[in-house]
Design a protein around this motif. Structure first.
Motif, mmCIF file in Angstrom:
data_model
loop_
_atom_site.group_PDB
_atom_site.id
_atom_site.type_symbol
_atom_site.label_atom_id
_atom_site.label_comp_id
_atom_site.label_asym_id
_atom_site.label_seq_id
_atom_site.Cartn_x
_atom_site.Cartn_y
_atom_site.Cartn_z
ATOM 1 N N SER A 1 -1.949 10.803 0.808
ATOM 2 C CA SER A 1 -1.006 11.312 -0.186
ATOM 3 C C SER A 1 -1.619 12.472 -0.961
ATOM 4 O O SER A 1 -0.958 13.479 -1.239
ATOM 5 N N ALA A 2 -2.894 12.356 -1.276
ATOM 6 C CA ALA A 2 -3.573 13.424 -2.020
ATOM 7 C C ALA A 2 -3.697 14.685 -1.163
ATOM 8 O O ALA A 2 -3.551 15.806 -1.662
ATOM 9 N N ARG B 1 -6.805 11.851 7.294
ATOM 10 C CA ARG B 1 -6.787 12.966 6.334
ATOM 11 C C ARG B 1 -6.615 14.293 7.063
ATOM 12 O O ARG B 1 -5.823 15.148 6.675
ATOM 13 N N VAL C 1 -3.633 5.386 2.530
ATOM 14 C CA VAL C 1 -2.363 5.911 2.001
ATOM 15 C C VAL C 1 -2.634 6.792 0.788
ATOM 16 O O VAL C 1 -2.059 7.876 0.651
ATOM 17 N N ARG C 2 -3.533 6.362 -0.060
ATOM 18 C CA ARG C 2 -3.846 7.168 -1.241
ATOM 19 C C ARG C 2 -4.440 8.527 -0.853
ATOM 20 O O ARG C 2 -4.041 9.567 -1.374
ATOM 21 N N GLU C 3 -5.367 8.511 0.080
ATOM 22 C CA GLU C 3 -6.020 9.776 0.433
ATOM 23 C C GLU C 3 -5.073 10.704 1.179
ATOM 24 O O GLU C 3 -5.061 11.919 0.968
ATOM 25 N N ALA D 1 -4.728 0.735 2.347
ATOM 26 C CA ALA D 1 -4.279 1.168 1.018
ATOM 27 C C ALA D 1 -5.025 2.435 0.592
ATOM 28 O O ALA D 1 -4.434 3.381 0.062
ATOM 29 N N ARG D 2 -6.318 2.439 0.856
ATOM 30 C CA ARG D 2 -7.102 3.636 0.518
ATOM 31 C C ARG D 2 -6.626 4.828 1.341
ATOM 32 O O ARG D 2 -6.537 5.947 0.848
ATOM 33 N N SER E 1 4.639 15.235 -0.185
ATOM 34 C CA SER E 1 4.292 13.949 -0.772
ATOM 35 C C SER E 1 4.710 12.867 0.199
ATOM 36 O O SER E 1 5.282 13.166 1.247
ATOM 37 N N ALA F 1 0.820 -1.206 0.000
ATOM 38 C CA ALA F 1 0.000 0.000 0.000
ATOM 39 C C ALA F 1 0.859 1.263 0.000
ATOM 40 O O ALA F 1 0.369 2.350 -0.306
ATOM 41 N N GLY F 2 2.151 1.112 0.336
ATOM 42 C CA GLY F 2 3.024 2.280 0.335
ATOM 43 C C GLY F 2 3.382 2.788 1.725
ATOM 44 O O GLY F 2 3.986 3.848 1.856
ATOM 45 N N ASP G 1 -6.879 -3.478 3.035
ATOM 46 C CA ASP G 1 -7.442 -2.756 1.883
ATOM 47 C C ASP G 1 -7.799 -1.315 2.250
ATOM 48 O O ASP G 1 -7.604 -0.386 1.456
#
Lengths: 349, 349, 349, 349
Positions: free
Chosen positions: B327-328, B285, B323-325, B320-321, B336, B120-121, B317
Motif C-alpha cells: 500500500s505504501a 513491493r 499489504v501495508r508495504e 499483513a505486513r 491505493s 490484513a486488507g 502476519d
C-alpha cells in the motif's frame, strides 16, 4: 533423502526434525559434522513430499535422492519397451520414420503425400486434424473430416496413423480413427488430457513441453501409465532458449538420458525442433546417430501452399533421401529400418 | 509486412512474389536497392499467414510488422479495462492483494487463513480445489468439496473467490461457485480450455506460461476474448531460465510491456514466481513499484503442514505486513488499495 | 557433502568410497537404507573437489552442501559492507543513483549530461571510455582521452567516476583516473582481469554475466577479494532468456538472494537490463523496492545522436523524475538517497 | 533496413526520418500503407548503426536486413575454408578427432593419454596449461610447465597441440609452444583477447559462449579475422538453458546454420557440451552426422584422479571406440577421418 541443518541449528531443533521424519514412517539418521548436522532419511519407497520438512526450524535444505516416478523407470522394467502402432514396432531394434503434413488439408493433399511417404519407406503417417494454434485466427484443422481422410489414407496405403488430440472430445475421436494418439508439447502438462489418454486403448505419442525438464517429461508419461495405458512413446521436439537461429533448440542429449532412465521409446521431431526446412535432414541423421528410435518429419508436396508450418516441411523427394540417409546411419549403430506394415495386396499372397 | 529478397534474386522472381502478394488482396511495393530488393506490403488489416510467402523462390526473409492480435490491444481500446471480480475492481486506480492457500485443504484451514486475509486488507481470496500437479502421486485437490468450502468462506468473510479450472468439467464447476476462473500457467496454451473460458460468464485470470513470449501470452488472452468474454486479467508468475536461486525467474519487465500494448489488467504472483517464502515480500513491493495492478500471494497459517507448495507460503502476519508495504509503494505511484467488498453487516447500515 | 550410492552397490564398493573419503582427510558416515546406501561426509572446511568421488564404482551422485566461496559470504562477515566510492557510500543505509552516458563522446557531451545528473541528485557519474562492442566495426570508445574527460567532469561537478576496464592495459588507466573500476558482464569470467582488479587500489563494480548463476557471480567476486581488494560492488544487469520484449530479462529476485548470502552491496542496471528507454523508470522503482542499494542509469541529452545504446538512454529531465521516484520508494523501506559528495564550493564554507 | 513508422505518424515526421537517412548517405524509399508508413533503406554496404534512427519522432521500429559481419560470411568466400593445424587439415573433406585431458597434470599423464589418442587415430592433442576455473580455489593449470609438456608430447607422438590462452601473457606463450590457440567460451567476448589472437601467427579455435547467439559467435570470429588472422576454427560446446540432465545443452543445429552462413570450419565439444561421460559417445556420433568437421574429446586414463572435469572424461579405450564410430558415421556423409600428421619415423622413409 537428506536434510541439511543450518550451521547454528540447536540440538532440540535437530531432535524435532528427527521426530517429524519418524512421524512420517521413515527412519532418520543424524550425521553430526564439524560445521553442521545433516540427517539422512531412508525407508521412503515412493515419493515423499519434502516440502513440509523444509519448513521446520533450523532446516537449511532438503535434498531428494529417489526418482519420483515408478512405471516409466528402468527399475520397473529393465528391458526396452516395444510399442506396436498399427502393426509397426516402435522402440525395438528397428528405426521408424513417421512422415506427413503438418495439417490434413484435403483428401488429395493427403493421398499425394502418403504415396510419397510409402514409396520412400516411411512406416507411419502423421497429419493433424485438430491443430493447436497460437492465434485464434489461424487455421485450426479440419476436425473429424480430417480424421476420415486419414482413415482412408491408411486403407489405401496401409500406413498406420499418428494424429494429435487436443481435448477430451478430440481424444475420443482420435482414439476411434487413428492408430496412435499424439499429445502435443503445449499439452504435456494438461494432466486431465494425460489421464484420459491413459484410459484410451491406443498407444500415446507424448511430446516434450517447450520448457519441460527431463523429470517433468517422464512424470507426464507416468500420468498416462498410471491410468493403465503402458503404450507410451516419447518425443523430443525442441526446447525454448535464447538461441534465435532455429525456432526451438533441439536437445538431442535428452535421448541418451532417457534411454538410461526409462524403458520407453523416444523419437525426435526435427521439423518442429528447428522450424527450418534446411535443418531437417542433418538433424534427422543426428537424431538416429544419437540413438533415437525414429524421427517425425513434416512433408508437403507444395509447402508454399501449406495451411500451417510450411517453412519446415520438406518435399517428398527430400523425404526419400532422408529415409535413405537415416537408414545408413542406423546401420552404423547395428539397427535398420523397422519393417513396414505389409500392404493388403501383399498380405493376400 | 516486408519481404526481403536474396542478394541474387532475379527480376522474374521478384515479379512472381509481387503477383502472389496481390493474389492475397494486398499491395506490393518493390524497393530496389544496391545489394538486394525488398518488397513492402500494405493493406493487411488482420494477420496474414506469412509462412507461404517465405517459401517462394528468391525470398530470403519475411518480416512481420502488424500485431497479430486485435481485441487485447490498445488500438482496440485505448483506455485501461477495469474488471469487476465479485464487486472488487481489478485494473482501475486501485491495487488488489489476492491471498490464500495454494490448495484448499479443509474448512477450518480456509476459514483461518481467510480471516487473516480479510483482517490484513486483502480484497480477494484464492485457493485451489483442482490442482495441476507434476506428479500423478501428489495431492490433486479436494475438487467440488473444495469449491463448497470456498463458497462458504466467501459468505462468511465477504471475500470474492479466485480458483483454478483445469479442464472442461472443473471449469463448469468453478464458473458456478467462484467469482473468477483461474487458468494456470501449464494450460496457457490449452486452447480448448481457453475457448471454454471465453464462453463462461465469469472473469478469467490467465497466468503466463513458463516459456511464453509476450505475444503468445496476449494471443492466449485473445482466445478468451474472441469467444465473447472480455473480462480477462493477466498474471505474470515467472518464466523458466537457467537461474537456480529461485524456482522461476519473475519477469517484472513484462508489466510495463503489457501496459503499453494492452488495456488488460496485469497482476504478479511472486509466490510461484520465486518459490521461496523469503522472496515474496520484496518481490511484491517490486511488482507494485513496476506498475502491476496487484499481487497474488500464497498464505498458510501452518506452512510446514501444507499439502502443496509450503515453502513459498507466508504466514498471515507476514501477509499483513505485505499489504501495508504494498500500500505504501502504491501511494508513491499515486495509487491505493482497491476498496474491499463491503461486509454484509456493513451493507445493512 | 553426501554421496548417494547406486541401488545395487556392493558392500565392498561402499567400503572403497569410505576409504577414499578418509584419504582426503574427511569423515565418512554411511547411512544404510531400504533401497540404497548414502554416505554423509563431514569435516570439509573449504571446498572439496567432489568430481573425483563421483567417478568411483557404485556412486550414483555426489551432493554438495557447503558454499564454495568464503570471503563474499555472510558467514565471513555478517554485517553489510559499505564501499566508499570517491567519498560516496555504496551499500549503507543510503541508496545511490549512478547516471551518465553509455559512452563518453566529447567533453561537451559529458559536461552537459553531468550537469543534469548533479542537479537531479545523482551521486555518481558513469560513462565508458573503453567499450566492449559485439562488432569490431562499432565505436570502441575514446580510450584515455575519454578518461581525461571523465576526470575533468569529476573536478567540475564533484561527481565520483565509475568507468569500465576491459583488459590489463585499460585497467591500469582506469585505476589511475577513476574512482571505481567497472568489470562488464562479458568479462565476469575473465579471471585474469578479475585478479588484476583484485590487486588494484580502487573499488570494483562487478556486473553479472549474461548467463551467470548466483554462485558463479559470487565466485567471480571471490576472485577479486581473494587478491586482497575487499571493495566489491555487485550489479545485476539482466540475464539472457527466450523472452523478446526486452533485450535481457532483469532478474530482480537476485537482489534479496544476494542480500541473504553476501554482505556485498548490490546495484541494478535497468538500462542494459531492459534495453528500452520506456522500461527504465518502472524497473528503477522496482529495483529499489526489492532492496537494491542503487541503480545505474544511462542518460543522454540527445539519445538520437548517441554513438552507442541510444534506445536505452533517458533524457536528463526523465532522470530527475527517476531520482525523485526512487527516493520516494526508498523512503517506504526506511532508506533515503545516500549523501552526495560535497561540492568543493560548499566544502570551503 | 526498414523503418516502420507508428500508426499515427505525421507526414512531417516521415519527412524528417527520410532526411536523416539521407544525411547518413543512404537512400530512403517511403512505402505508404493503409495503416502506417514504412521506409525502406538501401545503399548501406556495411553495418549502419540503426539505434539512432529508432529514436526519431514517430518511428516504431527499425528492422535490420543486412548481416553485420563481412569476413566470416559466405558472401566474402563462397568455398569452405580449410585450416592447417600443425599439418592436419581442419574443415576439408576429412573429419578430425581432437583428444586429450582437460588439464595437463604431468608428463607421465600426458604421455600415457597421448599414446592412446595416437593409437586410436586421433589427429590432434588437446590439454589445458592455463585453466579458467569458476572458483579461485580450484586448480588453475601448470602454466608454462604445462606447455613444455605439450611440446614434448608433440615431439614424441607427432600430434599437433591445441591449448587454451586466457589472457595476453598466456596467449604469447601458447602462440610460441602450440599449433592452435584455443579461446574458451568464457572469453568469447573478451574482445581484447580476440584482437590479440588476430595478430598471432597461429590458427585460433574459438568456442561459442554459453549464451551467445549465432550472430554474436560469428562477430567474435570477425574480431579475430579483422586483425588479419584468417585461420579461425569455430567450436560449439553447449549453451546454458533450464535443462538439468546435462551440464549444458549442446546445440547441434548451429552446425548446419554456420555451414550456411560461413566458410569457417566448425567442431563440436560433446565433453563440455554435456558434462557427462556417458553422453560423449552418442553426441559425438550425432555431431558428425549433423555435419560438423570434427569433435573435441576429453580423455583421461584415470578420470577419478583427474584434477578437473573428471566426470566428463572418457577412457582411452572408449576413445578408440569413439574414433571408429565417428569414422563410420562420416562415411555415410561421404567423408572420412582427416589424414594424421605423419610420424617422423615414417617421414624418414
Amino acid at each position: 533423502m537428506l536434510i541439511v541443518m543450518e550451521a547454528g541449528a540447536r540440538p532440540d531443533e535437530v531432535d524435532f526434525v528427527v521426530r517429524q521424519v519418524e512421524r512420517l514412517g521413515l527412519k532418520a539418521h543424524p550425521i553430526p559434522g564439524a560445521q553442521r548436522v545433516a540427517i539422512g532419511i531412508t525407508g521412503n519407497k515412493g515419493a515423499v513430499d519434502a516440502d513440509a520438512l523444509e519448513l521446520l526450524q533450523g532446516v537449511k535444505e532438503v535434498i531428494r535422492v529417489t526418482a519420483p516416478y515408478k512405471l516409466v523407470g528402468r527399475e520397473a522394467r529393465p528391458e526396452d519397451s516395444v510399442i506396436k502402432v498399427g502393426g509397426v514396432d516402435v522402440g525395438g531394434p528397428g528405426v521408424v520414420v513417421v512422415g506427413g503434413p503438418c495439417a490434413v488439408e484435403s483428401l488429395d493433399q493427403s493421398r499425394t503425400i502418403a504415396e510419397g511417404i510409402r514409396k520412400a519407406g516411411g512406416q507411419l503417417f502423421r497429419g493433424g486434424a485438430f491443430k493447436p494454434r497460437t492465434s485464434p485466427y489461424s487455421f485450426q484443422g479440419l476436425g473429424e473430416e480430417g480424421l476420415e481422410i486419414l482413415a482412408r489414407v491408411r486403407e489405401e496405403f496401409d500406413l498406420p496413423i499418428v494424429t494429435e488430440a487436443i481435448d477430451q472430445e478430440s481424444l475420443d475421436l482420435v482414439a476411434q480413427y487413428a492408430d496412435c494418439i499424439q499429445i502435443g508439447a503445449r499439452n504435456m502438462q494438461n494432466f486431465s488430457l494425460l489421464k484420459s489418454a491413459g484410459r484410451a486403448r491406443k498407444p500415446v505419442l507424448l511430446k516434450r513441453g517447450m520448457s519441460a525438464t527431463l523429470e517433468e517429461f517422464l512424470l507426464s508419461a507416468e500420468y498416462v501409465m498410471s491410468e493403465g495405458n503402458f503404450d507410451v512413446i516419447l518425443c523430443e521436439r525442441g526446447v525454448r532458449t535464447f538461441a534465435d537461429h532455429t525456432r526451438n533448440t533441439l536437445d538431442l542429449s535428452v535421448v541418451p538420458a532417457i534411454k538410461r532412465l526409462s524403458h520407453l521409446p523416444i523419437l525426435v521431431d526435427p521439423s518442429h525442433g528447428t522450424g527450418k526446412r534446411n535443418k531437417v535432414l542433418p538433424m534427422s541423421r543426428a537424431s538416429i546417430a544419437v540413438g533415437a528410435d525414429g524421427v517425425l518429419i513434416e512433408v508437403h508436396h507444395k509447402p508454399e501452399e501449406a495451411l500451417s508450418d510450411g517453412p519446415q516441411a520438406i518435399l517428398p523427394d527430400d523425404f526419400a533421401r532422408l529415409v535413405r540417409e537415416v537408414s545408413a546411419i542406423a546401420a552404423v549403430l547395428g539397427r535398420s529400418l523397422a519393417p513396414m506394415r505389409r500392404m493388403k495386396g501383399e498380405q493376400k499372397e
